[in-house]
Design an enzyme around this catalytic site. Sequence first.
Site, PDB file in Angstrom:
ATOM      1  N   ASN A   7       0.874  -1.173   0.000  1.00  0.00           N
ATOM      2  CA  ASN A   7       0.000   0.000   0.000  1.00  0.00           C
ATOM      3  C   ASN A   7       0.918   1.232   0.000  1.00  0.00           C
ATOM      4  O   ASN A   7       1.460   1.597   1.035  1.00  0.00           O
ATOM      5  CB  ASN A   7      -0.879  -0.048   1.262  1.00  0.00           C
ATOM      6  CG  ASN A   7      -1.818   1.126   1.358  1.00  0.00           C
ATOM      7  OD1 ASN A   7      -1.738   2.077   0.568  1.00  0.00           O
ATOM      8  ND2 ASN A   7      -2.705   1.082   2.335  1.00  0.00           N
ATOM      9  N   ARG A  91      -2.645  -1.905  -3.456  1.00  0.00           N
ATOM     10  CA  ARG A  91      -3.821  -1.064  -3.255  1.00  0.00           C
ATOM     11  C   ARG A  91      -3.708   0.120  -4.211  1.00  0.00           C
ATOM     12  O   ARG A  91      -2.713   0.853  -4.184  1.00  0.00           O
ATOM     13  CB  ARG A  91      -3.866  -0.551  -1.819  1.00  0.00           C
ATOM     14  CG  ARG A  91      -5.018   0.382  -1.611  1.00  0.00           C
ATOM     15  CD  ARG A  91      -4.839   1.229  -0.392  1.00  0.00           C
ATOM     16  NE  ARG A  91      -5.961   2.142  -0.279  1.00  0.00           N
ATOM     17  CZ  ARG A  91      -5.950   3.235   0.462  1.00  0.00           C
ATOM     18  NH1 ARG A  91      -4.884   3.531   1.159  1.00  0.00           N
ATOM     19  NH2 ARG A  91      -6.996   4.017   0.506  1.00  0.00           N
ATOM     20  N   HIS A 180     -12.587   3.885  -0.098  1.00  0.00           N
ATOM     21  CA  HIS A 180     -12.645   2.899   1.001  1.00  0.00           C
ATOM     22  C   HIS A 180     -13.461   1.662   0.607  1.00  0.00           C
ATOM     23  O   HIS A 180     -13.993   0.957   1.478  1.00  0.00           O
ATOM     24  CB  HIS A 180     -13.292   3.481   2.281  1.00  0.00           C
ATOM     25  CG  HIS A 180     -12.550   4.612   2.903  1.00  0.00           C
ATOM     26  ND1 HIS A 180     -13.180   5.744   3.389  1.00  0.00           N
ATOM     27  CD2 HIS A 180     -11.233   4.804   3.131  1.00  0.00           C
ATOM     28  CE1 HIS A 180     -12.276   6.575   3.887  1.00  0.00           C
ATOM     29  NE2 HIS A 180     -11.081   6.030   3.740  1.00  0.00           N
ATOM     30  N   ARG A 241      -9.915  17.199   6.600  1.00  0.00           N
ATOM     31  CA  ARG A 241     -10.712  17.559   5.411  1.00  0.00           C
ATOM     32  C   ARG A 241     -12.081  18.081   5.813  1.00  0.00           C
ATOM     33  O   ARG A 241     -12.691  17.574   6.758  1.00  0.00           O
ATOM     34  CB  ARG A 241     -10.891  16.323   4.510  1.00  0.00           C
ATOM     35  CG  ARG A 241      -9.636  15.942   3.765  1.00  0.00           C
ATOM     36  CD  ARG A 241      -9.813  14.636   3.014  1.00  0.00           C
ATOM     37  NE  ARG A 241      -8.859  13.647   3.473  1.00  0.00           N
ATOM     38  CZ  ARG A 241      -8.916  12.341   3.204  1.00  0.00           C
ATOM     39  NH1 ARG A 241      -9.874  11.879   2.450  1.00  0.00           N
ATOM     40  NH2 ARG A 241      -8.013  11.532   3.669  1.00  0.00           N
ATOM     41  N   GLU A 385      -8.209  -4.332   5.088  1.00  0.00           N
ATOM     42  CA  GLU A 385      -8.099  -4.117   3.650  1.00  0.00           C
ATOM     43  C   GLU A 385      -6.992  -4.988   3.048  1.00  0.00           C
ATOM     44  O   GLU A 385      -7.111  -5.463   1.929  1.00  0.00           O
ATOM     45  CB  GLU A 385      -7.820  -2.632   3.377  1.00  0.00           C
ATOM     46  CG  GLU A 385      -9.052  -1.772   3.658  1.00  0.00           C
ATOM     47  CD  GLU A 385      -8.732  -0.302   3.928  1.00  0.00           C
ATOM     48  OE1 GLU A 385      -8.149  -0.018   4.993  1.00  0.00           O
ATOM     49  OE2 GLU A 385      -9.062   0.533   3.083  1.00  0.00           O
TER      50      GLU A 385
END
Length: 399
Positions: A7, A91, A180, A241, A385
């Site tokens: 990743n 990923r 996601h 964010r 993940e």
Amino acid sequence: MKLLVLNCGSSSLKYQVFNMQDESVLASGRVERIGMEDAILTHEPAGKEKIKQVKQILEHKTAILEVLEVLRSKQAGVIQDFSEISAVGHRIVHGGEDFSASVLITPEVMNTITECIDLAPLHNPANILGIEAARESMPDTPQVAVFDTAFHQTMPKKAFLYPIPMQLYKKYKVRRYGFHGTSHKYVSEKALEILNIPLESSKIISCHIGNGGSVTAILDGKSLDTSMGMTPLEGLMMGTRSGDIDPAAVLYIMNKEEYTLQDINSMLNKHSGLIGISGISSDMREIEEGLLNGNENATLAFDMYEYRIRKYIGAYAAAMNGVDVLIFTAGVGENSPILRKKICENLTYLGVELDSQANEIFSKSARMVSTPNSKVKVLVIPTNEELVIARDTQRIVSS
Ligand code: ADP
């Protein structure tokens, strides 16, 4: 079969080596501060001592070489030779509209991932560097791409289109993609398995709340709608964010502050959310500490954060005409009983009844935190993940 999962972020790289016979993790670790003279490699081999090295690692290729070196080192290694790694799973953040599932990486796939840089300028370039570096080190090893956007490709047009002139979608593919996806897919399938509910008749709302956060409505096992948009900026209030904001406010701020595109991008992505409101931190642990100590700004940041998650849950219950299962996952979702409590105590109208004792228990396992009578089952499911990437990689290279 042993698999390496990578990743790659812009300045970091996370990895895990799986033995797919029993899906056990042979080693995991990360390289942080890539590009610096004091980059940090942390490596945790199963059953052996964890090691930490500080050294100059200027690029992703060197980072991967360092990882491969430590993976076969005497002291902390878990393989003898690279040839033991049957495949590498990557990923990839943005797959645009072209990928609704994981794929074997071919030159055509690389071209498409490169075309998507436009849509994910912060993420896809690092993902590509990771693929190139792995390919150089292990030229004969198959590589698989697993996309954050793929699970959301089932969204209908009414959910993924923005109400702006249609030609902008046709010309530039401006639309909601969602992110996601690997996590939402994993936790929703795990929930159905735990509850023994068939995929075909399920209404799930999955809340992935970490540094970044998104809520997804999953109807009959498929993503129907999700809070992140064309980029991971839309939707929930996050660590740094803003999430949803009136687009006209953005224009107004740009005008008043004489911001460039880069300035406004940085303001919305890096200086908003929890840090923007609290002025304290983007880390929920510090916000909660402030909340408990009666800090007004931390309390406001927490309240806004919680309120915005709850509004999405309400919206998605409306989108699906109900909800059977509510899932919390990722750093905050898995570890913040106080956030789950605040959300759930205002969802009684939907039939949510939180078991306050179960909610307080910290565990690394998937667990139910609603009462036996609760109409909506509430679960906390640690996301994984990397395991999804490993499973997809195995499936693709075996077929
Ligand atoms: P990322 O989006 O980087 O993958 P994670 O899913 O790892 O993020 O979540 C990271 C966030 O989880 C941290 O910023 C922190 O706010 C939050 N977190 C971790 N542990 C706790 C905890 N015990 N209580 C509240 N929040 C936590």
